[in-house]
Design a protein around this motif. Sequence first.
Motif, PDB file in Angstrom:
ATOM      1  N   ARG A  33       1.499  -6.974  -5.437  1.00 17.63           N
ATOM      2  CA  ARG A  33       1.610  -5.783  -4.615  1.00 17.63           C
ATOM      3  C   ARG A  33       1.863  -6.220  -3.183  1.00 17.63           C
ATOM      4  N   VAL A  34       2.349  -5.296  -2.408  1.00 17.26           N
ATOM      5  CA  VAL A  34       2.580  -5.527  -0.988  1.00 17.26           C
ATOM      6  C   VAL A  34       1.577  -4.682  -0.231  1.00 17.26           C
ATOM      7  N   ASP A  35       0.824  -5.312   0.655  1.00 13.63           N
ATOM      8  CA  ASP A  35      -0.099  -4.601   1.534  1.00 13.63           C
ATOM      9  C   ASP A  35       0.498  -4.597   2.936  1.00 13.63           C
ATOM     10  N   LEU A  36       0.749  -3.428   3.452  1.00 13.04           N
ATOM     11  CA  LEU A  36       1.292  -3.287   4.799  1.00 13.04           C
ATOM     12  C   LEU A  36       0.189  -2.810   5.734  1.00 13.04           C
ATOM     13  N   GLY A  82      -4.630   0.139  12.444  1.00 10.78           N
ATOM     14  CA  GLY A  82      -5.689  -0.208  11.505  1.00 10.78           C
ATOM     15  C   GLY A  82      -5.507   0.375  10.123  1.00 10.78           C
ATOM     16  N   SER A  83      -4.511   1.194   9.931  1.00 10.06           N
ATOM     17  CA  SER A  83      -4.279   1.761   8.601  1.00 10.06           C
ATOM     18  C   SER A  83      -3.531   0.759   7.722  1.00 10.06           C
ATOM     19  N   MET A  84      -3.557   1.004   6.421  1.00  9.41           N
ATOM     20  CA  MET A  84      -2.920   0.119   5.467  1.00  9.41           C
ATOM     21  C   MET A  84      -2.358   0.940   4.322  1.00  9.41           C
ATOM     22  N   ILE A  85      -1.280   0.445   3.728  1.00  8.77           N
ATOM     23  CA  ILE A  85      -0.718   1.062   2.536  1.00  8.77           C
ATOM     24  C   ILE A  85      -0.386  -0.064   1.555  1.00  8.77           C
TER      25      ILE A  85
END
Length: 69
Positions: free
Chosen positions: A32-35, A40-43
Amino acid sequence: MIRRLVVLAALVGFALAIASFFRRGPGRRRERVDLYYEDGSMISLADGSPDSERLLELGRDALRAARAA
């Protein structure tokens, strides 16, 4: 008596950890890719989503290059 309970709790915890490892298994690894964003947010983008394919390929290339060096 307390020592037996502590040993029993440790054994149960160890058994759960081993079961979790085998359930996930090395062959079931998902990419998976964590952006992470500046606020401070992440997707997370799972493997197979159209947006993640290009980023995952770039990541795989970077890992291959790092291992070859």
